[in-house]
Write an enzyme that holds these catalytic residues in place. Sequence first.
Site, PDB file in Angstrom:
ATOM      1  N   ASP A 163       0.799  -1.062  -0.017  1.00  0.00           N
ATOM      2  CA  ASP A 163      -0.016   0.022  -0.159  1.00  0.00           C
ATOM      3  C   ASP A 163       0.746   1.291  -0.096  1.00  0.00           C
ATOM      4  O   ASP A 163       1.919   1.399   0.629  1.00  0.00           O
ATOM      5  CB  ASP A 163      -0.998  -0.053   1.297  1.00  0.00           C
ATOM      6  CG  ASP A 163      -0.187  -0.296   2.486  1.00  0.00           C
ATOM      7  OD1 ASP A 163       0.749  -1.033   2.609  1.00  0.00           O
ATOM      8  OD2 ASP A 163      -0.686   0.471   3.400  1.00  0.00           O
ATOM      9  N   GLU A 173      -0.590  -2.155   5.197  1.00  0.00           N
ATOM     10  CA  GLU A 173       0.056  -2.164   6.460  1.00  0.00           C
ATOM     11  C   GLU A 173       0.012  -0.832   7.157  1.00  0.00           C
ATOM     12  O   GLU A 173       0.187  -0.591   8.339  1.00  0.00           O
ATOM     13  CB  GLU A 173       1.615  -2.411   5.803  1.00  0.00           C
ATOM     14  CG  GLU A 173       2.771  -2.395   6.840  1.00  0.00           C
ATOM     15  CD  GLU A 173       2.984  -1.327   7.707  1.00  0.00           C
ATOM     16  OE1 GLU A 173       3.348  -1.348   8.911  1.00  0.00           O
ATOM     17  OE2 GLU A 173       3.345  -0.418   7.079  1.00  0.00           O
ATOM     18  N   GLU A 174      -0.210   0.340   6.111  1.00  0.00           N
ATOM     19  CA  GLU A 174       0.002   1.615   6.928  1.00  0.00           C
ATOM     20  C   GLU A 174      -1.387   1.835   7.809  1.00  0.00           C
ATOM     21  O   GLU A 174      -1.806   2.943   8.412  1.00  0.00           O
ATOM     22  CB  GLU A 174      -0.198   2.725   5.860  1.00  0.00           C
ATOM     23  CG  GLU A 174       1.172   2.544   4.960  1.00  0.00           C
ATOM     24  CD  GLU A 174       2.274   3.181   5.961  1.00  0.00           C
ATOM     25  OE1 GLU A 174       1.980   3.560   7.145  1.00  0.00           O
ATOM     26  OE2 GLU A 174       3.421   3.144   5.370  1.00  0.00           O
ATOM     27  N   ARG A 195      17.571  -5.341  15.005  1.00  0.00           N
ATOM     28  CA  ARG A 195      17.828  -5.482  16.293  1.00  0.00           C
ATOM     29  C   ARG A 195      17.061  -6.515  16.881  1.00  0.00           C
ATOM     30  O   ARG A 195      16.066  -6.973  16.476  1.00  0.00           O
ATOM     31  CB  ARG A 195      17.390  -4.352  16.807  1.00  0.00           C
ATOM     32  CG  ARG A 195      17.363  -4.092  18.239  1.00  0.00           C
ATOM     33  CD  ARG A 195      16.810  -2.777  19.060  1.00  0.00           C
ATOM     34  NE  ARG A 195      16.946  -2.849  20.389  1.00  0.00           N
ATOM     35  CZ  ARG A 195      17.891  -2.566  21.055  1.00  0.00           C
ATOM     36  NH1 ARG A 195      19.095  -2.371  20.287  1.00  0.00           N
ATOM     37  NH2 ARG A 195      17.940  -2.521  22.561  1.00  0.00           N
ATOM     38  N   HIS A 253       7.626   8.855   4.531  1.00  0.00           N
ATOM     39  CA  HIS A 253       6.017   9.319   4.713  1.00  0.00           C
ATOM     40  C   HIS A 253       6.501  11.093   4.662  1.00  0.00           C
ATOM     41  O   HIS A 253       5.483  11.724   5.112  1.00  0.00           O
ATOM     42  CB  HIS A 253       5.582   9.294   6.164  1.00  0.00           C
ATOM     43  CG  HIS A 253       5.119   7.770   6.514  1.00  0.00           C
ATOM     44  ND1 HIS A 253       3.981   7.620   7.372  1.00  0.00           N
ATOM     45  CD2 HIS A 253       5.694   6.611   6.059  1.00  0.00           C
ATOM     46  CE1 HIS A 253       3.949   6.194   7.392  1.00  0.00           C
ATOM     47  NE2 HIS A 253       5.056   5.748   6.794  1.00  0.00           N
TER      48      HIS A 253
END
Length: 436
Positions: free
Chosen positions: A105, A171-172, A216, A406
């Site tokens: 998306d 996903e957003e 991480r 973004h």
Amino acid sequence: MKFLSAAPVVAALLTAAPALGQNTALNARIAQLAAQEESKVIAWRRDFHQHPELGNEEKRTAGIVAAHLKKLGLEVQTGVGRTGVVGILRGGKPGPVVALRADMDALPVTEASGVPFASTVKTTYLGQPVGVMHACGHDAHTAMLMGAAEVLSQVKNDLPGTVKFIFQPAEEGSLPGVEGGAKLMIKEGVLENPKVQAVFGLHINAQTEVGQLAYRPGGEMASSDRFTIKVLGKGAHGARPWSSVDPVVTAAQIIVGLQTIVSRQVNLTDDAAVVTVGTLKAGVRYNVIPADVELSGTIRAFNPATQEQIWAAIRRTATNIAESAGATAEVNIESYVPVTFNHLALTARMVPTLQAVAGGPANVKEVKPNTWAEDFSLYQEKVPGLFVFVGGMPKGQDPATAADHHTAGFKLDESGFTLGVKTLATLATDYLEMNK
């Protein structure tokens, strides 16, 4: 899920883990094939970039992905989680099932990157006219996973197991009240039939040099919640404010009050947290005091206890400030995703793979926790998972000068895509080799 580093645990696991799973000949073949795919991957990415689609609207993108997977001879499922696509590649030898995931998306952002393939798509989002742009890199993720599927399909006879390719919408996040993304795909069985034992994903990063990978162990990215506060007052003529219960002033006081939650109530020596107000909707005319105001924002945390503390503080702050002004506040908090938590043992086992595909340990960095959020974390709640960042910034550039994700100026160095293809494909093959 503490903010503190899990590095000592991972170091111990790395020391204890036997050097299994790296099929040198197969990995060399994957690297060769990934390099041959570069021009295709870049072309796919540019096409997706010119034709971006918002969450749950990725019909064109999904159609291209499905057609590609079918051409490769994979078993293909469409319409999963609304517009998601799943491809299943069964290797030539028996073994476990591993999943690779990409998101499809775009965002409601008007592009100003200056690239020749920039998006000119326009839409209306939550009642506001706006452009549509791949301002986070999901176009690259989709293209890289398509490339990985093509690479792995060419070596399928050597694969001891099955690879499931998950192309995910939204996903957003979906529109308020609309289910979607990883949550809906999981609900509709994306991790079943065949049952997935581990999942890998990656995200391009515009502040990491091409040729580098970053990860991480443990808590990598924050949880994310969406909150809305509706302040109900009494409208009046703007010239007679004493006749009103002014929700605009009350909302402003609530916004200021919310900023004290992290700065004065969260123990920042233990955990990081964020409370951000992103929207404020009030009135339609300059000389009219409206009857109500609505604001919304995001909450980020690395610890479930801190997350719950913030929820309670937001409700308390908004309710009591509104009451002090003679107004009322309706508070709604919607939990979006949990902490993106890289499975410690899985991460330790796969670090040698990351180092191998990136050309050595110097090109693989362990990073600090990031207050971004990812609904990949929902897969990690169900099966062990590892999420990796791949460099998308030109070599030698100062990260401070690179446009952030973004934003309208977001852009990527496409020479980093081949490493993404190699990383996805090799994580899958090494995992299958380790667990055959």
